[in-house]
Scaffold this active site. Structure first.
Site, PDB file in Angstrom:
ATOM      1  N   VAL A 111       0.850  -1.199   0.000  1.00 30.42           N
ATOM      2  CA  VAL A 111       0.000   0.000   0.000  1.00 30.42           C
ATOM      3  C   VAL A 111       0.881   1.243   0.000  1.00 30.42           C
ATOM      4  CG1 VAL A 111      -1.772   1.290   1.214  1.00 30.42           C
ATOM      5  CG2 VAL A 111      -1.873  -1.200   1.180  1.00 30.42           C
ATOM      6  N   ASP A 112       1.901   1.254   0.851  1.00 30.80           N
ATOM      7  CA  ASP A 112       2.826   2.393   0.888  1.00 30.80           C
ATOM      8  C   ASP A 112       3.485   2.605  -0.469  1.00 30.80           C
ATOM      9  OD1 ASP A 112       2.423   3.151   3.482  1.00 30.80           O
ATOM     10  OD2 ASP A 112       4.298   2.334   4.262  1.00 30.80           O
ATOM     11  N   PHE A 113       4.012   1.533  -1.034  1.00 29.21           N
ATOM     12  CA  PHE A 113       4.764   1.682  -2.273  1.00 29.21           C
ATOM     13  C   PHE A 113       3.851   2.036  -3.445  1.00 29.21           C
ATOM     14  CE2 PHE A 113       7.812  -1.637  -0.297  1.00 29.21           C
ATOM     15  CZ  PHE A 113       8.321  -0.662   0.558  1.00 29.21           C
TER      16      PHE A 113
END
Length: 408
Positions: free
Chosen positions: A174-176
């Site tokens: 999700v972050d990336f």
């Protein structure tokens, strides 16, 4: 013919970044690799970007985590909470193309980095805010973290073995992914600002990213009532076979995303009759309906020989397949080096630092790579060349605490 070195794709773009930890810096590192000038503003009151202190590989303000996300960037310590620090920030904005951040959804407006709050300084400024839940909505003020969002967006319920607990991805996807979406949004905003002469906000969130990546299972559910369920061995929900199989000495993935691949696989495993028109396994639908019995048969077949044996048969037949590597094996794959995906930079503490390149490719030129900056390393360059200050002005601002508390 000009003999000048080719210009980097984004070398005329300057981005003032209030970024921290993973998602934000991951998004901007691809832009930095393409030549954009990323000026990281680090808060001196907290020691700068928290990514500098991520264990286990850190010492003082250096960490291998930080190196991963911050190569090719510049750093300056500014306390924008002080009037003097705010003035420095605004002078940088005046001569920049974008302001980029990853903070909680209510923070950009609180600290004055939205387009409405900066357009009087620079009407063309693009303000890209990557937040947990966006700058609107009932969850706006909630902190957004990858693991939390993997659960909230249904990812963990989809991941893992059927009889196991909900499971997160092995990486912070999700972050990336949010970083990629932010970079795409920022570049779209810059294109529009250059065309129209007017900047804007880019309200990007990890939540929106995670939800959007539910893709076709969400469409199936919204339109046909589909209820996703976990399938053993990381199998595809409808394409059979497309999953992990255990060989006699390890694991491999074999996938039949087209009927021609199934027809080839049937021959490779010694069951050519399975691909005939009158076979109970002839079509996608047939195989999906008889998933349990077919997979049991395939499990038994793949268990009879090694991973290398099966790959030696599947590769020449152009059947989608591959070994399930550990990280060490993945990093030793000869294709990685052939694609120029291994990067080396020189660091005063770590010596030669090896890491992975950005997969974003523009043109034929191979990017140049420079280690992540020490905190405040580029202060003099930024203050003189971007803000236009002389030595007396810098001394005055330093004494006023614009760059952090003054040590007596």
């Amino acid at each position: 013919m000009s003999t000048a070195a080719p210009r980097k794709p984004l070398e005329d773009i300057r981005i003032i970044s209030l970024e921290q930890y993973g998602a934000g810096p991951f998004g901007s590192v691809h832009l930095a690799d393409l030549g954009a000038e990323i000026i990281k503003i680090e808060d001196p009151s907290v020691g700068g970007d928290v990514g500098r202190y991520v264990p286990p590989y850190f010492e003082e303000e250096d960490s291998l985590f930080f190196e991963t996300f911050n190569r090719n960037k510049k750093s300056i310590s500014i306390d924008i909470k002080t009037p003097e620090g705010r003035a420095v920030f605004e002078d940088l904005v005046r001569n920049a193309d974008a302001v980029y951040s990853n903070l909680r959804g209510d923070v950009p407006e609180k600290i004055g980095i939205t387009y409405e709050q900066l357009k009087h300084i620079n009407p063309k400024i693009v303000c890209c805010s990557l937040t947990g839940f966006g700058m609107t909505g009932p969850r706006m003020k909630e902190p957004g973290y990858d693991y939390v969002l993997q659960g909230l967006a249904g990812w963990m319920e989809l991941t893992g073995e059927p009889d196991g607990p909900p499971t997160k991805s092995g990486l912070s996807l999700v972050d990336f992914s949010g970083g990629y979406v932010a970079a795409l949004s920022l570049m779209s905003g810059l294109h529009a600002a250059a065309r129209d002469g007017v900047g804007m906000d880019c309200d990007v969130s990890l939540y929106d990213t995670a939800m959007a990546m539910l893709t076709y299972p969400a469409t199936w559910h919204l339109n046909a009532g589909y209820q996703p369920s976990r399938i053993s061995h990381s199998a595809h929900p409808s394409l059979v076979p497309f999953q992990a199989f255990q060989a006699s000495d390890g694991w491999l993935v074999v996938g039949c995303a087209k009927e021609k691949f199934w027809q080839r696989l049937a021959v490779v495993i010694g069951r050519p009759e399975w691909a005939l028109e009158d076979s109970p396994y002839a079509t996608f639908s047939d195989r999906n309906e008889r998933r349990a019995e077919l997979i049991a048969e395939l499990d038994a077949i793949f268990a009879t020989n090694t991973v290398d044996h099966w790959l030696s048969l599947c590769y020449p037949a152009s059947i989608p397949c591959g070994p399930i590597n550990d990280v060490e094996q993945a990093l030793k794959d000869e294709h990685l080096a052939a694609r120029n995906m291994l990067v080396e930079t020189e660091h005063p503490r770590y010596g030669t630092v090896k890491q992975l390149a950005s997969p974003v490719r523009v043109g034929a030129e191979i990017p140049e790579y420079r280690r992540a900056p020490q905190r405040n390393e580029h202060a003099e360059e930024i203050l003189t060349q971007v803000a236009g200050y002389d030595a007396a002005k810098i001394a005055e601002l330093t004494a006023a605490g614009a760059f952090g508390a003054v040590k007596n």
